[in-house]
Design an enzyme around this catalytic site. Structure first.
Site, PDB file in Angstrom:
ATOM      1  N   GLY A 136      37.614  38.509  33.046  1.00 48.24           N
ATOM      2  CA  GLY A 136      36.937  37.954  34.221  1.00 48.24           C
ATOM      3  C   GLY A 136      35.711  37.160  33.786  1.00 48.24           C
TER       4      GLY A 136
ATOM      5  N   LYS B 179      34.896  34.125  33.543  1.00 44.96           N
ATOM      6  CA  LYS B 179      34.364  32.973  34.293  1.00 44.96           C
ATOM      7  C   LYS B 179      33.899  33.372  35.685  1.00 44.96           C
ATOM      8  CE  LYS B 179      37.249  29.544  31.957  1.00 44.96           C
ATOM      9  NZ  LYS B 179      38.494  28.788  32.062  1.00 44.96           N
ATOM     10  N   GLY B 180      33.976  34.636  36.020  1.00 45.71           N
ATOM     11  CA  GLY B 180      33.599  35.094  37.352  1.00 45.71           C
ATOM     12  C   GLY B 180      32.088  35.232  37.508  1.00 45.71           C
TER      13      GLY B 180
ATOM     14  N   THR C 186      34.989  46.463  37.942  1.00 43.43           N
ATOM     15  CA  THR C 186      35.845  46.075  39.069  1.00 43.43           C
ATOM     16  C   THR C 186      36.043  47.264  39.997  1.00 43.43           C
ATOM     17  OG1 THR C 186      36.962  44.542  37.596  1.00 43.43           O
ATOM     18  CG2 THR C 186      38.078  45.052  39.665  1.00 43.43           C
TER      19      THR C 186
ATOM     20  N   ALA D 294      32.592  52.325  36.654  1.00 45.37           N
ATOM     21  CA  ALA D 294      31.382  52.540  37.460  1.00 45.37           C
ATOM     22  C   ALA D 294      31.373  51.564  38.631  1.00 45.37           C
ATOM     23  CB  ALA D 294      30.134  52.344  36.609  1.00 45.37           C
TER      24      ALA D 294
ATOM     25  N   ASN E 136      28.950  50.688  40.358  1.00 49.88           N
ATOM     26  CA  ASN E 136      27.748  49.850  40.329  1.00 49.88           C
ATOM     27  C   ASN E 136      27.000  50.099  39.022  1.00 49.88           C
ATOM     28  OD1 ASN E 136      25.309  48.440  40.957  1.00 49.88           O
ATOM     29  ND2 ASN E 136      25.934  48.568  43.103  1.00 49.88           N
TER      30      ASN E 136
ATOM     31  N   HIS F 180      27.298  42.372  51.882  1.00 51.82           N
ATOM     32  CA  HIS F 180      27.688  41.596  50.701  1.00 51.82           C
ATOM     33  C   HIS F 180      27.935  40.126  51.040  1.00 51.82           C
ATOM     34  CE1 HIS F 180      28.335  45.526  48.798  1.00 51.82           C
ATOM     35  NE2 HIS F 180      28.308  44.875  47.641  1.00 51.82           N
TER      36      HIS F 180
ATOM     37  N   LYS G 184      33.505  38.458  48.727  1.00 51.63           N
ATOM     38  CA  LYS G 184      33.919  39.762  48.188  1.00 51.63           C
ATOM     39  C   LYS G 184      35.320  40.137  48.678  1.00 51.63           C
ATOM     40  CE  LYS G 184      32.396  44.550  47.686  1.00 51.63           C
ATOM     41  NZ  LYS G 184      32.902  44.565  46.311  1.00 51.63           N
TER      42      LYS G 184
ATOM     43  N   GLY H  58      32.803  49.312  46.569  1.00 54.53           N
ATOM     44  CA  GLY H  58      32.977  50.492  45.721  1.00 54.53           C
ATOM     45  C   GLY H  58      31.743  51.377  45.755  1.00 54.53           C
TER      46      GLY H  58
HETATM   47  N1  LIG Z   1      30.367  47.705  39.105  1.00 49.83           N
HETATM   48  C1  LIG Z   1      29.450  46.786  39.368  1.00 49.83           C
HETATM   49  O1  LIG Z   1      28.261  46.929  39.037  1.00 49.83           O
HETATM   50  C2  LIG Z   1      29.859  45.523  40.047  1.00 49.83           C
HETATM   51  C3  LIG Z   1      31.166  45.359  40.406  1.00 49.83           C
HETATM   52  N2  LIG Z   1      31.574  44.196  40.927  1.00 49.83           N
HETATM   53  C4  LIG Z   1      33.005  44.073  41.141  1.00 49.83           C
HETATM   54  O2  LIG Z   1      33.533  43.310  40.069  1.00 49.83           O
HETATM   55  C5  LIG Z   1      34.664  42.566  40.534  1.00 49.83           C
HETATM   56  C6  LIG Z   1      34.448  41.089  40.260  1.00 49.83           C
HETATM   57  O3  LIG Z   1      33.375  40.613  41.019  1.00 49.83           O
HETATM   58  P1  LIG Z   1      32.909  39.081  40.920  1.00 49.83           P
HETATM   59  O4  LIG Z   1      32.460  38.772  39.543  1.00 49.83           O
HETATM   60  O5  LIG Z   1      31.992  38.852  42.054  1.00 49.83           O
HETATM   61  O6  LIG Z   1      34.293  38.348  41.222  1.00 49.83           O
HETATM   62  P2  LIG Z   1      34.745  36.863  40.821  1.00 49.83           P
HETATM   63  O7  LIG Z   1      35.912  36.534  41.699  1.00 49.83           O
HETATM   64  O8  LIG Z   1      33.584  35.952  40.798  1.00 49.83           O
HETATM   65  O9  LIG Z   1      35.229  37.031  39.295  1.00 49.83           O
HETATM   66  C7  LIG Z   1      36.444  37.585  38.926  1.00 49.83           C
HETATM   67  C8  LIG Z   1      37.014  36.731  37.823  1.00 49.83           C
HETATM   68  O10 LIG Z   1      38.149  37.389  37.277  1.00 49.83           O
HETATM   69  C9  LIG Z   1      39.177  36.414  37.132  1.00 49.83           C
HETATM   70  N3  LIG Z   1      40.476  37.059  37.067  1.00 49.83           N
HETATM   71  C10 LIG Z   1      41.354  37.323  38.057  1.00 49.83           C
HETATM   72  N4  LIG Z   1      42.436  37.922  37.574  1.00 49.83           N
HETATM   73  C11 LIG Z   1      42.251  38.036  36.240  1.00 49.83           C
HETATM   74  C12 LIG Z   1      43.026  38.586  35.182  1.00 49.83           C
HETATM   75  N5  LIG Z   1      44.226  39.151  35.399  1.00 49.83           N
HETATM   76  N6  LIG Z   1      42.529  38.537  33.929  1.00 49.83           N
HETATM   77  C13 LIG Z   1      41.334  37.983  33.681  1.00 49.83           C
HETATM   78  N7  LIG Z   1      40.540  37.447  34.651  1.00 49.83           N
HETATM   79  C14 LIG Z   1      41.000  37.487  35.908  1.00 49.83           C
HETATM   80  C15 LIG Z   1      38.989  35.527  38.347  1.00 49.83           C
HETATM   81  O11 LIG Z   1      39.680  34.296  38.207  1.00 49.83           O
HETATM   82  P3  LIG Z   1      40.203  33.551  39.562  1.00 49.83           P
HETATM   83  O12 LIG Z   1      38.988  33.327  40.400  1.00 49.83           O
HETATM   84  O13 LIG Z   1      40.820  32.305  39.038  1.00 49.83           O
HETATM   85  O14 LIG Z   1      41.176  34.496  40.197  1.00 49.83           O
HETATM   86  C16 LIG Z   1      37.488  35.355  38.338  1.00 49.83           C
HETATM   87  O15 LIG Z   1      37.068  34.347  37.450  1.00 49.83           O
HETATM   88  C17 LIG Z   1      34.819  42.926  42.011  1.00 49.83           C
HETATM   89  O16 LIG Z   1      35.713  44.012  42.142  1.00 49.83           O
HETATM   90  C18 LIG Z   1      33.422  43.376  42.392  1.00 49.83           C
HETATM   91  O17 LIG Z   1      33.400  44.256  43.494  1.00 49.83           O
HETATM   92  C19 LIG Z   1      30.728  43.166  41.167  1.00 49.83           C
HETATM   93  C20 LIG Z   1      29.408  43.311  40.894  1.00 49.83           C
HETATM   94  C21 LIG Z   1      28.865  44.488  40.277  1.00 49.83           C
HETATM   95  O1  LIG Z   2      31.533  42.456  44.831  1.00 49.30           O
HETATM   96  C1  LIG Z   2      30.312  42.588  44.592  1.00 49.30           C
HETATM   97  O2  LIG Z   2      29.521  41.640  44.637  1.00 49.30           O
HETATM   98  C2  LIG Z   2      29.824  43.914  44.248  1.00 49.30           C
HETATM   99  N1  LIG Z   2      30.690  44.868  44.066  1.00 49.30           N
HETATM  100  C3  LIG Z   2      30.396  46.223  43.739  1.00 49.30           C
HETATM  101  C4  LIG Z   2      30.820  47.118  44.881  1.00 49.30           C
HETATM  102  O3  LIG Z   2      31.856  46.874  45.504  1.00 49.30           O
HETATM  103  O4  LIG Z   2      30.135  48.125  45.129  1.00 49.30           O
HETATM  104  C5  LIG Z   2      28.978  46.410  43.295  1.00 49.30           C
HETATM  105  C6  LIG Z   2      27.978  45.587  44.049  1.00 49.30           C
HETATM  106  O5  LIG Z   2      27.915  46.072  45.346  1.00 49.30           O
HETATM  107  C7  LIG Z   2      28.379  44.121  44.024  1.00 49.30           C
END
Ligand SMILES: NC(=O)C1=CN([C@@H]2O[C@H](COP(=O)(O)OP(=O)(O)OC[C@H]3O[C@@H](n4cnc5c(N)ncnc54)[C@H](OP(=O)(O)O)[C@@H]3O)[C@@H](O)[C@H]2O)C=CC1
Ligand SMILES: O=C(O)C1=N[C@H](C(=O)O)C[C@H](O)C1
Length: 245
Positions: A8, A10-11, A75, A101, A103, A131, A135, A141
């Site tokens: 992920g 590039k996310g 994730t 985790a 968060n 959010h 999202k 989560g």
């Molecule tokens: N635990 C924590 O502290 C936090 C958790 N999160 C969670 O993290 C996850 C991602 O959030 P966020 O960064 O905002 O999401 P984004 O959509 O910005 O980033 C996800 C990235 O993963 C890519 N992707 C999708 N499928 C695959 C794959 N099979 N292999 C590799 N890469 C892939 C996506 O590409 P494409 O867009 O082309 O599909 C995208 O670039 C969410 O579930 C979010 O809730 C977020 C913030 C904090």
């Molecule tokens: O998708 C987000 O942005 C975030 N996802 C996590 C969640 O689902 O709890 C962590 C944070 O809230 C940001």
């Protein structure tokens, strides 16, 4: 040097994780993978960080465990059944550990911890998570985990179900029921990630609020997980287990 791969990359969060790993003196970023890239590039990694999507994270985790790579997963979308599946994979692949985790923000972990501590003192607890509108999952989560921790505290304290006289409602008006705790989700342009835990008793309330101002806030927790996951046997759920709370 710990050899780290990022899924992920590039996310929104993945970009920040790549920067942080690159800047860390004790880590080397050996693979940065996004959707459509071959996953085999991760074979060079000892630890893989996953910030992708709830729909793909299980396949990613399975690949990591079967290839002897320790996953550190941010994730979301994990319920008890998914966690049990991961435990099964780890049992079949001894020597591989995983950290999941909801968060990685230190302040968010503290907010969850304080909510868990406070829950037994109040008749009522409800959670509001707020959010950005891109999202994928609801509730977040973090909110789901907070509700589980609150429910566990209430059970241990022998508390009765929360008072609620609602007999007529539009579907959704009272939020989702997570383990007996109501969780309300807001999706609003301009937000990143925020949560309020509202606790109410006789004539007083307590509100715990956490705000994420930028996504680099997740990276100290992620790096801590990367440094520690190799020494945490089996599955660890929650960053709180790595902090001396
Ligand atoms: N635990 C924590 O502290 C936090 C958790 N999160 C969670 O993290 C996850 C991602 O959030 P966020 O960064 O905002 O999401 P984004 O959509 O910005 O980033 C996800 C990235 O993963 C890519 N992707 C999708 N499928 C695959 C794959 N099979 N292999 C590799 N890469 C892939 C996506 O590409 P494409 O867009 O082309 O599909 C995208 O670039 C969410 O579930 C979010 O809730 C977020 C913030 C904090
Ligand atoms: O998708 C987000 O942005 C975030 N996802 C996590 C969640 O689902 O709890 C962590 C944070 O809230 C940001």
């Amino acid at each position: 040097m710990i050899r780290v791969g990022v899924l992920g990359a590039k996310g929104r969060v993945g970009v920040e994780v790549c920067k942080a790993v690159h800047a860390a003196d004790d880590m080397e970023l050996v693979a940065a993978i996004d959707a459509g890239d071959p996953i085999d590039a991760l074979s060079a990694a000892e630890v893989v960080v996953d910030f992708t999507h709830p729909d793909v994270v299980m396949d990613n985790l399975k690949w990591c465990v079967e290839h002897g790579v320790h996953p550190v997963v941010g994730t979301t979308g994990f319920d008890g059944s998914r966690l049990d599946t991961v435990r099964g994979w780890l049992a079949d692949n001894p020597g591989v550990n995983a950290l999941i985790a909801p968060n990685f923000g230190i302040a968010a972990v503290l907010m969850m911890h304080f909510a868990q501590q406070a829950a037994r003192f109040f008749e009522s607890v409800e959670i509001i998570e707020l959010h950005h509108p891109n999202k994928a999952d609801a509730p977040s989560g973090t909110a789901r985990r907070t509700a589980e921790l609150v429910a566990e505290s209430r059970r241990k304290a022998g508390l009765a179900p929360m008072p609620d006289a609602t007999t007529s409602e539009l579907p959704g008006a009272r939020g989702a029921d997570v383990d007996g705790v109501r969780v309300h989700g807001i999706r609003l342009a301009g937000l990143i990630a925020h949560q309020e835990v509202l606790l109410g008793g006789d004539g007083e309330t307590l509100t715990l609020r956490h705000d994420t101002m930028n996504r680099s806030s997740f990276t100290p927790g992620v790096l801590l997980g990367v440094r520690r996951v190799r020494d945490l046997p089996g599955l660890t759920v929650g960053l709180e287990h790595l902090l001396d709370l």
